[in-house]
Design an enzyme around this catalytic site. Sequence first.
Site, PDB file in Angstrom:
ATOM      1  N   SER A   1      67.630  48.563 113.061  1.00  0.00           N
ATOM      2  CA  SER A   1      68.423  49.686 113.536  1.00  0.00           C
ATOM      3  C   SER A   1      68.216  50.987 112.781  1.00  0.00           C
ATOM      4  O   SER A   1      68.395  52.062 113.356  1.00  0.00           O
ATOM      5  CB  SER A   1      69.904  49.307 113.509  1.00  0.00           C
ATOM      6  OG  SER A   1      70.229  48.690 112.265  1.00  0.00           O
TER       7      SER A   1
ATOM      8  N   LYS B   1      70.826  56.087 116.206  1.00  0.00           N
ATOM      9  CA  LYS B   1      72.054  56.826 116.507  1.00  0.00           C
ATOM     10  C   LYS B   1      71.793  58.139 117.238  1.00  0.00           C
ATOM     11  O   LYS B   1      72.657  58.647 117.959  1.00  0.00           O
ATOM     12  CB  LYS B   1      72.794  57.120 115.204  1.00  0.00           C
ATOM     13  CG  LYS B   1      73.425  55.889 114.565  1.00  0.00           C
ATOM     14  CD  LYS B   1      74.755  55.558 115.214  1.00  0.00           C
ATOM     15  CE  LYS B   1      75.515  54.498 114.424  1.00  0.00           C
ATOM     16  NZ  LYS B   1      76.800  54.173 115.056  1.00  0.00           N
TER      17      LYS B   1
END
Lengths: 318, 318
Positions: B303, B53
């Site tokens: 992720s 992110k």
Amino acid sequence: MTLVTVDDVRGAATRIASDVIRTPLLPCARLSDELGLRVLIKPESLQNTGSFKVRGALNTLLTWKENGTLPEGVVGFSAGNHAAAVAFAGQRLGVKAIIAMPHDAVESKVINVRRYGGEIVPTDDLLGTTEELASRYGYPPLLPFNLPEVIAGQGTVGLEIAEDAPEAAAVIVPVGGGGLISGIGAAVTALAPSMRVIGVEPEISNALSLAMTHGEVRELPRAERTIADGLAAPRAGNHTLENALAYVDEMAVVSENAIGEAWADLADSAKLIVEPAAAVGLAALRTGAVSLPAGCTVVLVVSGGNADLVKLAQARMG
Amino acid sequence: MTLVTVDDVRGAATRIASDVIRTPLLPCARLSDELGLRVLIKPESLQNTGSFKVRGALNTLLTWKENGTLPEGVVGFSAGNHAAAVAFAGQRLGVKAIIAMPHDAVESKVINVRRYGGEIVPTDDLLGTTEELASRYGYPPLLPFNLPEVIAGQGTVGLEIAEDAPEAAAVIVPVGGGGLISGIGAAVTALAPSMRVIGVEPEISNALSLAMTHGEVRELPRAERTIADGLAAPRAGNHTLENALAYVDEMAVVSENAIGEAWADLADSAKLIVEPAAAVGLAALRTGAVSLPAGCTVVLVVSGGNADLVKLAQARMG
């Protein structure tokens, strides 16, 4: 006796290249901030079998194969990571692996040996059982550290570090019997002479520094087992002693408490599942057992990742 | 509305280079053996802040800075990883970060936001609180996925994959709101057109495939929260919908049980501390929700790694 040289290590690198992972160097922002250093992790926990040991085992069998002396089987002894490495290398070369392991070996390490087809003989007397197995089957022992081929194989870790971070001021290496630091020392001393080679042992399991202090291999007094089971060598070896005397710049020891705390924090900070042995370098930096100039680059060798996740979580909870 | 292009992604890569880790591709022998594929892991769990992110958040603030519109502060909302990313990016650029987070956010994610100086406002109404904070402080929102600059930033993951493994037959991407797969799709479709871009969602939290099926963004019925908290987007966005329709080859869903099992096994097989969201790709391969030709190379995007270690250990115990 002759030292392992950087050419031996280069030869090993060529031999084992197709069966090992060339692990990357991972920058770790959280540890860098905490320690005021630029911390790079060499994650051998991500290596095939979950530790660096596979490098030495493969180099030994492949050297024997080149020399036309590859046996039908080998025997080994190990708390776990070397055992898995011998099984893995044996499977790759079609050599049977029979391995003496302590009754109380970490379960994940036992599973790991079986995964690669190794046959386990549980015992309380690793050396005696190994000799008995060798004589019963007529198979040679594949020693965990005191063999020039094993040392050269482990040295490929140092070769990669010298290639990827020649600017590092120091490389910090977990030490049990001394195979890994001997090999790393051989490579780094030749290729990046300004990089200090620093070994760290558990205070209660300091076989290599004991030998280095006395100039000869000495048996450790039988004591409490260290939480860093991968470093619990009862004594160093003549080969590792000689190479360590030539190539190691500094040795340090850390307490069991410091290892346990660093173990949990390394997992958390670096997002890697590591075993306690892999955390002694961080423990040494935190306790000041090893001290480096602010801002310099340091490579922490994270030697293996075959840990019990539940125990790791317990350590994290404190 | 215009699609995010590979040039947007290249621009993002240049902008963020000095503040992100170029994560390596890690071969995983155990998963490769198990699945009959060559499995490469893209470990964004090892990224600064513990997830991808940070790429999108940094690209957004740096783009605003280039345009002369960098605000004094930003507001955000997130289950945790975007929150930490906004805090990190804000700290780097001297921009205050105020973030609405659910009351039941994973503790390690809350700690992570504070680590980078983010101010947390706990709430049960993420969107409402974000709007209120934005209006109270006069700070713009930094959205978690539905912003072209965020999508271009996340796309740098795909740029690196296309550079490091252009031969891969597929890249499998965890999908929440769709920012990551939109950006990866933009890069991979341009640079490695034979690589299939495959998204995987939790069955009970499938906002992007719902939007793709209907050709418009739809709100998910309020349901049980997925174990993959990082993928719990209540709806996709108009930007991610449009980019996904252009760039995504296939979408699949996986059950909560399959995610939980894959989560524990991924940690064990790959020696990485990952969060449940990161394991949906492995879950899809195991359950057959995604099926690939035997022996081909597949990149699994892992992720994030901001998991509760104790819960991970519990999942491992089954």
